[in-house]
Design a protein around this motif. Structure first.
Motif, PDB file in Angstrom:
ATOM      1  N   UNK A   1       0.767  -1.237   0.000  1.00  0.00           N
ATOM      2  CA  UNK A   1       0.000   0.000   0.000  1.00  0.00           C
ATOM      3  C   UNK A   1       0.797   1.284   0.000  1.00  0.00           C
ATOM      4  N   UNK A   2       2.098   1.205   0.055  1.00  0.00           N
ATOM      5  CA  UNK A   2       2.946   2.392   0.166  1.00  0.00           C
ATOM      6  C   UNK A   2       3.798   2.503  -1.092  1.00  0.00           C
ATOM      7  N   UNK A   3       3.432   3.447  -1.974  1.00  0.00           N
ATOM      8  CA  UNK A   3       4.148   3.538  -3.250  1.00  0.00           C
ATOM      9  C   UNK A   3       5.385   4.423  -3.192  1.00  0.00           C
ATOM     10  N   UNK A   4       5.609   5.069  -2.027  1.00  0.00           N
ATOM     11  CA  UNK A   4       6.803   5.903  -1.815  1.00  0.00           C
ATOM     12  C   UNK A   4       6.973   6.953  -2.917  1.00  0.00           C
ATOM     13  N   UNK A   5       5.861   7.584  -3.269  1.00  0.00           N
ATOM     14  CA  UNK A   5       5.912   8.628  -4.290  1.00  0.00           C
ATOM     15  C   UNK A   5       6.637   9.858  -3.757  1.00  0.00           C
ATOM     16  N   UNK A   6       7.486  10.431  -4.573  1.00  0.00           N
ATOM     17  CA  UNK A   6       8.173  11.675  -4.226  1.00  0.00           C
ATOM     18  C   UNK A   6       7.515  12.827  -4.976  1.00  0.00           C
ATOM     19  N   UNK A   7       7.772  14.037  -4.518  1.00  0.00           N
ATOM     20  CA  UNK A   7       7.150  15.191  -5.162  1.00  0.00           C
ATOM     21  C   UNK A   7       7.837  15.505  -6.479  1.00  0.00           C
ATOM     22  N   UNK A   8       7.033  15.676  -7.523  1.00  0.00           N
ATOM     23  CA  UNK A   8       7.551  16.034  -8.838  1.00  0.00           C
ATOM     24  C   UNK A   8       6.762  17.224  -9.358  1.00  0.00           C
ATOM     25  N   UNK A   9       7.409  18.373  -9.533  1.00  0.00           N
ATOM     26  CA  UNK A   9       6.698  19.537 -10.077  1.00  0.00           C
ATOM     27  C   UNK A   9       6.165  19.232 -11.471  1.00  0.00           C
ATOM     28  N   UNK A  10       5.059  19.856 -11.819  1.00  0.00           N
ATOM     29  CA  UNK A  10       4.490  19.732 -13.154  1.00  0.00           C
ATOM     30  C   UNK A  10       5.082  20.824 -14.029  1.00  0.00           C
ATOM     31  N   UNK A  11       5.753  20.414 -15.080  1.00  0.00           N
ATOM     32  CA  UNK A  11       6.593  21.337 -15.853  1.00  0.00           C
ATOM     33  C   UNK A  11       5.816  22.507 -16.455  1.00  0.00           C
ATOM     34  N   UNK A  12       4.596  22.279 -16.924  1.00  0.00           N
ATOM     35  CA  UNK A  12       3.871  23.341 -17.622  1.00  0.00           C
ATOM     36  C   UNK A  12       2.992  24.167 -16.696  1.00  0.00           C
TER      37      UNK A  12
ATOM     38  N   UNK B   1       2.670  26.846 -13.160  1.00  0.00           N
ATOM     39  CA  UNK B   1       3.396  27.947 -12.525  1.00  0.00           C
ATOM     40  C   UNK B   1       4.022  27.513 -11.209  1.00  0.00           C
ATOM     41  N   UNK B   2       5.029  28.253 -10.733  1.00  0.00           N
ATOM     42  CA  UNK B   2       5.599  27.966  -9.404  1.00  0.00           C
ATOM     43  C   UNK B   2       4.544  28.023  -8.302  1.00  0.00           C
ATOM     44  N   UNK B   3       3.587  28.944  -8.420  1.00  0.00           N
ATOM     45  CA  UNK B   3       2.529  29.053  -7.415  1.00  0.00           C
ATOM     46  C   UNK B   3       1.690  27.781  -7.390  1.00  0.00           C
ATOM     47  N   UNK B   4       1.271  27.309  -8.539  1.00  0.00           N
ATOM     48  CA  UNK B   4       0.470  26.086  -8.648  1.00  0.00           C
ATOM     49  C   UNK B   4       1.237  24.890  -8.094  1.00  0.00           C
ATOM     50  N   UNK B   5       2.508  24.793  -8.421  1.00  0.00           N
ATOM     51  CA  UNK B   5       3.328  23.681  -7.940  1.00  0.00           C
ATOM     52  C   UNK B   5       3.562  23.754  -6.433  1.00  0.00           C
ATOM     53  N   UNK B   6       3.634  24.959  -5.889  1.00  0.00           N
ATOM     54  CA  UNK B   6       3.713  25.093  -4.432  1.00  0.00           C
ATOM     55  C   UNK B   6       2.438  24.531  -3.799  1.00  0.00           C
ATOM     56  N   UNK B   7       1.303  24.839  -4.410  1.00  0.00           N
ATOM     57  CA  UNK B   7       0.043  24.287  -3.923  1.00  0.00           C
ATOM     58  C   UNK B   7       0.004  22.777  -4.021  1.00  0.00           C
ATOM     59  N   UNK B   8       0.514  22.249  -5.101  1.00  0.00           N
ATOM     60  CA  UNK B   8       0.574  20.797  -5.278  1.00  0.00           C
ATOM     61  C   UNK B   8       1.426  20.157  -4.182  1.00  0.00           C
ATOM     62  N   UNK B   9       2.561  20.773  -3.891  1.00  0.00           N
ATOM     63  CA  UNK B   9       3.462  20.262  -2.857  1.00  0.00           C
ATOM     64  C   UNK B   9       2.782  20.236  -1.491  1.00  0.00           C
ATOM     65  N   UNK B  10       2.062  21.314  -1.177  1.00  0.00           N
ATOM     66  CA  UNK B  10       1.401  21.400   0.128  1.00  0.00           C
ATOM     67  C   UNK B  10       0.222  20.433   0.225  1.00  0.00           C
ATOM     68  N   UNK B  11      -0.567  20.330  -0.817  1.00  0.00           N
ATOM     69  CA  UNK B  11      -1.747  19.450  -0.799  1.00  0.00           C
ATOM     70  C   UNK B  11      -1.335  17.989  -0.763  1.00  0.00           C
ATOM     71  N   UNK B  12      -0.381  17.615  -1.606  1.00  0.00           N
ATOM     72  CA  UNK B  12       0.008  16.211  -1.699  1.00  0.00           C
ATOM     73  C   UNK B  12       0.958  15.780  -0.584  1.00  0.00           C
ATOM     74  N   UNK B  13       1.735  16.727  -0.043  1.00  0.00           N
ATOM     75  CA  UNK B  13       2.735  16.377   0.951  1.00  0.00           C
ATOM     76  C   UNK B  13       2.352  16.774   2.354  1.00  0.00           C
ATOM     77  N   UNK B  14       2.828  17.933   2.795  1.00  0.00           N
ATOM     78  CA  UNK B  14       2.605  18.361   4.179  1.00  0.00           C
ATOM     79  C   UNK B  14       1.126  18.411   4.547  1.00  0.00           C
ATOM     80  N   UNK B  15       0.295  18.943   3.655  1.00  0.00           N
ATOM     81  CA  UNK B  15      -1.128  19.047   3.951  1.00  0.00           C
ATOM     82  C   UNK B  15      -1.850  17.715   3.990  1.00  0.00           C
ATOM     83  N   UNK B  16      -1.284  16.693   3.385  1.00  0.00           N
ATOM     84  CA  UNK B  16      -1.805  15.328   3.293  1.00  0.00           C
ATOM     85  C   UNK B  16      -3.334  15.280   3.123  1.00  0.00           C
ATOM     86  N   UNK B  17      -3.844  16.129   2.225  1.00  0.00           N
ATOM     87  CA  UNK B  17      -5.293  16.217   2.008  1.00  0.00           C
ATOM     88  C   UNK B  17      -5.874  14.896   1.507  1.00  0.00           C
ATOM     89  N   UNK B  18      -5.100  14.175   0.719  1.00  0.00           N
ATOM     90  CA  UNK B  18      -5.589  12.922   0.163  1.00  0.00           C
ATOM     91  C   UNK B  18      -5.830  11.844   1.196  1.00  0.00           C
TER      92      UNK B  18
END
Length: 416
Positions: free
Chosen positions: A162-173, A175-192
């Protein structure tokens, strides 16, 4: 010397004596790292999970009901006997990112599957901060997990499956702002961890990320960009909700209230904007720069007094939520355009009407009274009539709720 090793050595020297650590001035770079770690711990909602109202900060003890029994959060203060004060930097990383502590494998109620995405620099800051927290002399509680799930070795199998050990990968296309949000939601914020459904192994189904799941007797709603857009969440309203816990679309309650109070309301505006940008998959509009402290006035529609639920609403709800669903400041939120009422899924509406909501308070200017539960005063048909009235009067859901639907959800609530 590697940065992570350097931080570990510095922290070890500073912590060699509790008295010295508490009194000695910190190097400028270390003080900055600790301050950053404190902010990151807030973004990760560590306080919300590891502090109880009657306990010490980070002393643990919060109960988490699972299908396998009750888990209690642990002491994560710098206390050397009950907390993590003896952890090396690598032990800290293994626990937070990989779910492996000196005591053995951690249960995945600790969101290490999400925290695995935390960057090296942020891990260093978090370690510096937690080694600097006030020691909490609060013993850890014994988990109420029965055999065979109390055998931690079995968690190694869960990690393999059950643990896929996914690391954070910015989405190339993006913005930095959007990717910061992705990092917080998927990582520290653990919304999922709450908003993503789980499979039979209790692992999150990443193919359905953020599509919603039932957690602790409530439905953590679908917060994908597609669904939020369909529910007419604007950039301003969502940012306001995240920053304050309230918006014209309603207020946070239950577990989300804990997240709001201890985490989201403490984040800076840039990170709130980043999370909003990611969740809505939108760039920040120019109009979103206006003040988020004032709620948009509500348009009140005529009430359908002919519906059976009208009298029930007037008797049970209008005293707090207003005759027209407009709500009362510091008493009860508005029901007009409320996201819970607007949702075609009536699970949360039934859950709230059945069990009520505890009192919520952010500060002296923002709080809400306790909402009573009506499981003993409204039967299934009466509750169905009330929900139908709420939909017709305060939302775009012009549907009729049946007693059978209410009974099915009540049964699910009693079985959880």
């Amino acid at each position: 010397m590697k940065p992570s090793l350097k931080v570990s050595v510095i922290c070890g020297l500073l912590l060699s004596s509790g008295a010295v650590y508490a009194q000695a001035p910190l190097p400028a770079n270390m003080a900055q790292l600790i301050a950053q770690g404190k902010y990151l711990a807030t973004a990760g909602d560590c306080d919300g999970c590891h502090t109880i109202a009657s306990g010490q900060v980070y002393g643990g003890g919060r109960a988490f009901d699972t299908p396998f029994g009750t888990l209690y959060s642990t002491n994560i203060s710098s206390d050397k006997q009950y907390g993590i004060g003896n952890y090396t930097y690598q032990q800290f990383v293994d626990a937070v990112r990989n779910g492996v502590a000196p005591i053995g494998n951690l249960y995945p109620a600790m969101p290490y599957a999400s925290y695995h995405r935390i960057s090296d620099h942020d891990m260093q800051a978090l370690y510096a901060y937690f080694m600097h927290t006030k020691p909490a002399t609060q013993p850890n509680r014994e988990n109420g997990i029965g055999f065979p799930f109390n055998i931690r070795m079995g968690l190694k199998l869960w990690n393999l499956v059950g643990f896929d050990k996914a690391t954070f990968k910015p989405t190339a296309d993006k913005s930095p702002l959007w990717n910061r949000g992705k990092y917080l939601v998927q990582g520290l914020g653990h919304c999922g961890e709450c908003h993503t459904p789980r499979n039979f192994m209790m692992a999150t189904e990443q193919d359905h990320a953020l599509e919603g799941a039932v957690v602790n007797y409530l439905n953590a709603p679908n917060i994908t960009a597609k669904n939020l857009t369909q529910e007419k969440w604007t950039f301003h309203d969502l940012a306001q909700f995240l920053k304050t816990g309230q918006s014209p679309k309603g207020t946070a309650f239950d577990d989300m209230y804990v997240v709001e109070k201890h985490s989201l309301t403490q984040l800076n505006d840039h990170d709130i904007t980043a999370i909003t940008s990611y969740l809505l998959d939108q760039a920040q509009p120019q109009s979103s720069s206006k003040s988020q402290s004032k709620l948009t006035p509500l348009a009140v529609s005529p009430l359908d007094t002919k519906l059976p639920g009208y009298r029930i609403y007037m008797d049970k709800c209008s005293g707090c939520h207003g005759l027209s669903g407009q709500g009362l400041p510091n008493v009860a939120p508005a029901l007009k355009n409320n996201a819970t009422i607007e949702d075609s899924n009536i699970f949360n509406t039934v859950a709230v009407l059945t069990n009520g909501i505890s009192q919520q308070g952010y500060n002296q200017q923002q709080s809400y009274y306790t909402m009573p539960g009506y499981k003993n005063s409204l039967n299934d048909q009466q509750m169905a009539d009330l929900i139908t009235y709420l939909h017709h009067s305060f939302s775009t859901q012009i549907t009729t709720t049946t007693a059978k639907q209410v009974a099915a959800i009540k049964k699910q609530l009693s079985n959880n």
